[in-house]
Design an enzyme around this catalytic site. Structure first.
Site: not given
Ligand code: NAP
Length: 268
Positions: A138, A151
């Site tokens: 990501s 995250y």
């Protein structure tokens, strides 16, 4: 690596980016092995692939379960030339308001899930002197995202692992790639419980990320960021970290102010 005739395993293949990647791999002549927890969703994806595809149910954070699923896929379609570590979950909250369990869960799924699948297939790839592992990370794995510490931490771990492994495995003819994506129009943010609400970056189609995964395999390119302009942030952080950090604090100031206010409210 050419795709036609190769065997590719995709984790998190029951929907979203994983499903789009599996479909594109199959369309381009690869035999695809699908892994996720939801068996009926996997069957639905499998029904859209070539007949020789296979599916196995596993939670990637459970090493024994995942190893069992990889053994089942190997029996069904042979050992993988390609592994796409895509299974992942998100979480959105200030660390002040987040539980240790969420941090543990995200590391187990996003990071250890990647570790377990890689450990299961790496010896075979090394022995055959052929393989490609693509890790769907990501942009939050390259740039710390405020209110996504759990995250971001898990995806930074995936980025570090990928960089280490790409150098280690080069002499074995095993390649490693990273696909760092910004927002994508899947059920991901709904699943984490907080929808994506910003106007930019505009969410990409899952097929765009699937194309990047295939491009990584075909070209051997180590890293891609989607959309490409988000690389600007990565470059700015590297060459002007102070400027970047001031921007980051400014960008999250309103949300941080709300957090301050919440912490100052008297406890009921
Ligand atoms: P998604 O639509 O929510 O799909 C997630 C996939 O992962 C599903 O197939 C899900 O299947 C699987 N999965 C989740 N937990 C799992 C577990 N414990 N074991 C096995 N499979 C599991 O999300 P997506 O957008 O396609 O996300 C795919 C990857 O892209 C993730 O790694 C995510 O971090 C990354 N990414 C997404 C975005 C975004 O905005 N969408 C942005 C940056 C990065 P089951 O529920 O059936 O297990």
């Amino acid at each position: 690596m050419k795709l036609n005739g190769r065997v590719a395993y995709v984790t998190g293949a029951s929907r979203g980016i994983g499903s789009a990647t599996a479909q594109e791999l199959s369309r381009r002549g690869a035999t695809v092995g699908l892994i996720a927890r939801n068996g009926s969703d996997l069957d639905e994806v499998k029904s859209r692939l070539s007949l020789n595809s296979a599916a196995a149910v596993a939670d990637v954070s459970d090493r024994d379960e995942l190893n069992g699923a990889i053994d089942d896929l190997t029996d069904a379609i042979g050992p993988p030339d390609i592994l796409v570590n895509n299974a992942g979950i998100g979480a959105y909250a200030a660390m002040l308001e987040e539980s240790a369990e969420t941090f543990e869960r995200l590391m187990r799924v996003n990071y250890l899930g990647t570790v377990y699948a890689t450990l299961a297939v790496l010896p075979g790839m090394a022995e055959r002197r052929r393989g490609h592992i693509v890790n769907v990370a990501s942009v939050a794995g390259r740039l710390g995202a405020p209110f996504e510490a759990a995250y971001s931490g898990s995806k930074f771990a995936v980025v570090g692992l990928s960089e280490s492994l790409s150098a280690e495995m080069a002499p074995f003819g095993v390649e490693v790639s990273l696909v760092n994506t910004g927002p994508v129009a899947t059920g991901f943010t709904d699943a984490r419980g907080v929808p994506f609400q910003r106007k930019i970056p505009r969410p990409q189609k899952p097929s765009r990320i699937a194309d990047a995964v295939l491009h990584a395999i075909e070209s051997g390119r180590f890293e891609q960021t989607i959309p490409r302009w988000l690389r600007l942030g990565i470059v700015t952080r590297a060459v002007a970290p102070g400027l970047y950090r001031r921007g980051l604090i400014r960008d999250s100031a309103a949300e941080s102010a709300e957090l301050v206010q919440r912490t100052e409210e008297p406890a009921e």
